[in-house]
Design an enzyme around this catalytic site. Structure first.
Site, mmCIF file in Angstrom:
data_model
loop_
_atom_site.group_PDB
_atom_site.id
_atom_site.type_symbol
_atom_site.label_atom_id
_atom_site.label_comp_id
_atom_site.label_asym_id
_atom_site.label_seq_id
_atom_site.Cartn_x
_atom_site.Cartn_y
_atom_site.Cartn_z
ATOM 1 N N GLY A 9 0.813 -1.213 0.000
ATOM 2 C CA GLY A 9 0.000 0.000 0.000
ATOM 3 C C GLY A 9 0.844 1.260 0.000
ATOM 4 N N ASN A 10 2.025 1.184 0.643
ATOM 5 C CA ASN A 10 2.909 2.348 0.696
ATOM 6 C C ASN A 10 3.640 2.591 -0.617
ATOM 7 O OD1 ASN A 10 2.285 3.064 3.352
ATOM 8 N ND2 ASN A 10 3.755 1.618 4.175
ATOM 9 N N LYS A 122 -5.039 -5.605 11.823
ATOM 10 C CA LYS A 122 -4.627 -5.050 10.536
ATOM 11 C C LYS A 122 -4.651 -3.531 10.562
ATOM 12 C CE LYS A 122 -3.575 -5.209 6.150
ATOM 13 N NZ LYS A 122 -2.242 -5.650 5.729
ATOM 14 N N LYS A 206 -3.035 -8.532 2.514
ATOM 15 C CA LYS A 206 -2.784 -8.595 1.075
ATOM 16 C C LYS A 206 -1.763 -9.658 0.709
ATOM 17 C CE LYS A 206 0.271 -6.007 -0.068
ATOM 18 N NZ LYS A 206 1.744 -6.069 -0.041
ATOM 19 N N LYS A 264 4.420 -11.022 5.550
ATOM 20 C CA LYS A 264 5.152 -11.189 4.296
ATOM 21 C C LYS A 264 5.999 -12.460 4.338
ATOM 22 C CE LYS A 264 5.477 -6.326 2.838
ATOM 23 N NZ LYS A 264 4.168 -6.022 3.402
#
Length: 320
Positions: A9-10, A122, A206, A264
């Site tokens: 998102g960043n 989240k 995500k 991740k």
């Protein structure tokens, strides 16, 4: 080669940037510029985060006096899929004239009994100072958690079980199209007691959703592209050390923050364990170098990777 690449998102809205459309549009163009060499040579699916964007829409919805109640997070997630998908879609079409591109609004199935609904983790939206966060928690019944030196809102993040439109994504991919999908992990849905799909108030991680999609698509590589060059042991300390190559077992022995690098690492480990392919974490600007084995953290079953020649359909032998 079939690649699934996830943009953080960043990557579309960096910390400290104003969330103007023009800023995010420029960031989308920069992201596509980094991805274009891969898109030109390989089958590729692009997913993206939406934490900053969905948090902003939630703020706007909560402050809108024309609404009886704010829009729920499944609806907000679908809005971000359309918005970010449009930026990436047009940027890809401009960068690669003649290449077919599809941006998909899609749903991710979760369990209504997932314990995550009782323990929000989240991060969404902007960062706040402590006093502002406490006031918003009181006035809007929001839950906050520390994000570095500041505070951010947290919402439930249930485990992704299945991408509802995975068959459609596969059809588009095999037809030669570049596919943008699974924005924000996909719109979170459950099957209700009548067997019908129904949206729920959550934001799916995500990276875990992208790993699930990459598995379903029988991808050769999963690339998680973020704002750090590689996974580090002891991140933020004087003894920080880059982990350039690893097996899933080696990475699982390390400790990583649950709200940032942890998901991740878990995503790439799951993908590699299930498929035997390449899982990688690294900076968006290093995308080509990551696939060439020259940057990022590269995760394989044996912990070694010499480049794209090490990957291919043989990785999937024996998998259903």
């Amino acid at each position: 080669m079939r690649i699934v690449a996830a943009l953080g998102g960043n990557a579309l809205l960096e910390r400290g940037q104003r969330p103007d459309a023009s800023v995010q549009w420029a960031n989308a163009v920069a992201a596509v510029t980094a991805l274009a060499p891969l898109v030109a040579r390989h089958e590729i699916v692009i997913t993206h985060g939406n934490g900053p964007q969905v948090g902003l829409l939630a703020l706007e919805s909560a402050a809108d006096p024309s609404l009886t109640v704010p829009y729920p997070f499944d609806v907000l997630g679908a809005q971000t899929q359309g918005m970010i998908g449009y930026w990436l879609l047009q940027s890809l079409q401009n960068a690669l004239p003649g290449r077919q591109v599809a941006a998909l609004i899609n749903q991710t199935l979760v369990s209504a009994a997932d314990p995550a609904f009782a323990a929000p983790t989240k991060f969404v939206g902007p960062v706040y100072e402590g006093e502002t966060a406490r006031e918003l928690a009181r006035s809007r019944d929001w839950t906050f958690a520390r994000d570095g030196e500041h505070w951010r809102r947290v919402v439930p993040s249930p485990e992704p079980l299945h991408m509802v439109e995975s068959r459609t994504i596969r059809q588009l991919l095999t037809s030669g199209a570049v596919v943008v999908c699974a924005g924000g992990g996909g719109v979170p849905v459950i099957r209700n007691e009548s067997g019908l799909l129904e949206g729920v108030e959550a934001v799916i991680d995500k990276d875990l959703a992208t790993a699930k999609l990459a598995e379903a698509l029988e991808a050769d590589a999963l690339l998680l592209l973020t704002d750090v060059p590689a996974v580090q042991r002891g991140y933020g300390t004087p003894a920080a050390e880059v982990i350039a190559r690893a097996t899933p077992a080696q990475l699982r022995r390390e400790r990583f923050p649950a709200g940032s690098m942890g998901p991740k690492v878990e995503a790439v480990c799951r993908f590699v364990e299930l498929t035997g392919g390449l899982g990688a974490i690294g900076a968006l600007a290093d995308t080509v170098a990551i696939l060439d084995g020259k940057a990022g953290t590269l995760v394989t079953p044996g912990g070694d990777y010499g480049g794209p020649g090490d990957l291919g359909p043989a990785q999937w032998t024996g998998l259903s």
